[in-house]
Enzyme design. Structure first.
Site, PDB file in Angstrom:
ATOM      1  N   TYR A 141      -0.142   2.097  15.740  1.00 26.06           N
ATOM      2  CA  TYR A 141       0.759   2.214  14.597  1.00 26.06           C
ATOM      3  C   TYR A 141       2.188   2.634  14.951  1.00 26.06           C
ATOM      4  CZ  TYR A 141       1.055   7.344  14.082  1.00 26.06           C
ATOM      5  OH  TYR A 141       1.331   8.673  14.238  1.00 26.06           O
ATOM      6  N   HIS A 196      -4.609  13.983   0.287  1.00 28.54           N
ATOM      7  CA  HIS A 196      -4.983  13.153   1.431  1.00 28.54           C
ATOM      8  C   HIS A 196      -3.906  13.230   2.512  1.00 28.54           C
ATOM      9  CE1 HIS A 196      -6.362   9.748   3.812  1.00 28.54           C
ATOM     10  NE2 HIS A 196      -5.153   9.214   3.703  1.00 28.54           N
ATOM     11  N   ASP A 215       0.848  -1.187   0.000  1.00 28.80           N
ATOM     12  CA  ASP A 215       0.000   0.000   0.000  1.00 28.80           C
ATOM     13  C   ASP A 215       0.885   1.238   0.000  1.00 28.80           C
ATOM     14  OD1 ASP A 215      -2.429   1.339  -0.024  1.00 28.80           O
ATOM     15  OD2 ASP A 215      -2.471   1.546   2.144  1.00 28.80           O
ATOM     16  N   LYS A 251      -5.807  -2.196   9.608  1.00 28.05           N
ATOM     17  CA  LYS A 251      -5.787  -2.312   8.154  1.00 28.05           C
ATOM     18  C   LYS A 251      -5.882  -3.745   7.648  1.00 28.05           C
ATOM     19  CE  LYS A 251      -5.070   0.662   5.717  1.00 28.05           C
ATOM     20  NZ  LYS A 251      -5.997   1.592   5.038  1.00 28.05           N
TER      21      LYS A 251
END
Length: 440
Positions: free
Chosen positions: A254, A145, A138, A263
């Site tokens: 995270y 964003h 990813d 995720k």
């Protein structure tokens, strides 16, 4: 990089009538690949090509005698339960099959009699993932964003210093990538309020992420980087991709290694893969803003600067359970474009991914990261669209959303249109949120 050829001619028409409708995603100029079987069948899945509202069964087409030579060999490889073998064959094989199918499906083609019996209505089909995804990476190439999310946490410095120098990415979980239509179960995990100990339970800030997924064709040997000039010959095509995110679980877990349970519970890939050849009429420049650094040489080429991006229009829609019961159509939440959203190109992702010696394989998936424009109505996630959950979205049903609730269906759509070219689309990427299967 594929150039425009006879398969892109805007005046081409097909003997499959629905392919000639102005609103179809799948005119003869598109011909995307996917994996399907008849709905309710217990038989194996196999490769097919979308044409109008129909699917051309590639196994049947190869057996019909309508294809010959390299095109038939490619069709046999593409007819298997996943497209990996076909993806591994490379651009020459992809192009040979695409050209043969284009000619055979055109109005007046002599192959019509052999191929008419090879069609299945899309409404009668069910789909599997187009490829066996060995690895999923990813990326984070959506600069608006990254800026919007960074501003929520670092108002004075939303972009980290490395962002404009290196394509940021992390390795995701390929086992939970599912095809459009499969349910997404609300994840369980730890989250923490501003003060106090963490608590365990279902995510209360479940979000979508509007992305494109790039599927790898021929790979590379470990230790042998792919140069920017040849990177696109290692990319088979593009599909819509929703990389769901649990926004309340992620901040607690995270650091220091990145997201985990927030995720890995599910990512949704559309069933149809639009080839890079089909996108040739829609290539676009990827200019940098004045003052931005030039990419380092291994990420830079004149061709990539001039036409490394793709002009893809993007849309997110939401239909709640109450809206569906009342017969209300999905409501549009945002509209954006890849050109405006993406700071890095697909070729740059491949070049960077492999420059350290990493070996890619056919069917590997590279996610773009969330694609958003600079304005709130162009947001590719609810985190941005609702300003971190502070500004609820009003829906036609009278409901409001800051994050997703059980029963909500998120639908991603994308298309390309440009003067002098036939509009093509990507189909839909849709999944419905379900409650966790069980809590421990």
């Amino acid at each position: 990089m594929t150039r425009v050829n006879e398969t892109h001619a805007p005046d081409l028409r097909s003997w499959v009538g629905s392919a000639n409708e102005d609103t179809t995603d799948f005119p003869i100029q598109n011909l995307p690949f996917g994996v399907f079987r008849r709905r309710g069948s217990s038989g194996p899945f196999g490769g097919g090509v979308a044409i109008g509202d129909q699917i051309l069964d590639l196994a049947a087409a190869a057996a019909s005698g309508a294809l010959a030579g390299d095109a038939r060999d490619a069709a046999v490889a593409a007819s298997r339960k996943r497209l990996n073998d076909f993806m591994a064959m490379g651009p020459a094989a992809w192009s040979a099959l695409r050209l043969a199918l284009s000619r055979a499906l055109r109005t007046g083609a002599t192959e019509r009699g052999r191929l008419e019996g090879c069609l299945l209505a899309q409404r009668s089909a069910e789909y599997a993932l187009p490829a066996a995804i060995g690895d999923y990476t990813d990326f984070y190439i959506g600069i608006h964003h990254a800026t919007a999310v960074g501003r929520l946490f670092r108002p004075d410095a939303p972009l980290l210093p490395n962002y404009k120098w290196v394509p940021i990415g992390y390795h995701g979980r390929s086992s939970s990538v599912v095809v459009s239509g499969e349910p997404i179960y609300r994840p369980l995990g730890q989250s923490r309020a501003e003060a106090g100990d963490p608590e365990f339970g279902p995510s209360r800030r479940l979000d979508y992420e509007l992305e494109l997924g790039f599927l790898v064709g021929p790979g590379n040997r470990r230790g042998e980087p792919i140069a920017i000039g040849s990177a696109e010959s290692h990319l088979f095509g593009v599909a819509l991709f929703n990389d769901w995110s649990a926004r309340d679980i992620q901040p607690w877990e995270y650091q220091p290694l990145g997201p985990f349970l927030s995720k890995n519970f599910g990512s949704t890939l559309a069933p149809w893969v639009v080839t890079f050849e089909a996108l040739a009429p829609f290539r676009a420049a990827c200019p940098r803003a004045p003052g931005d650094p030039e990419p380092l040489p291994y990420l830079n080429s004149e061709r990539n600067r001039a036409s490394g991006s793709v002009d893809v229009q993007l849309e997110v829609l939401l239909q709640t359970e109450a809206m569906a019961r009342s017969g209300l159509l999905p409501a549009r939440l945002s509209r954006s474009s890849f050109v405006e959203a993406a700071y890095w190109t697909p070729a740059q992702l491949v070049a960077h991914h492999t420059v350290g010696g990493c070996n890619l394989a056919p069917g590997d998936l590279l996610g773009s990261g969330t694609l958003s424009g600079p304005h709130p109505e162009q947001a590719g996630s609810l985190l941005e669209r609702t300003a971190g959950g502070r500004q609820a979205i009003a829906l036609p049903s009278g409901e409001h959303r800051t994050f997703l609730e059980d029963g909500d269906t998120v639908i991603l759509r994308a298309w390309c249109e440009r003067s002098g070219a036939r509009r093509i689309g990507f189909g839909a990427c849709a999944s419905t949120i379900h409650a966790p299967k069980r809590a421990p």
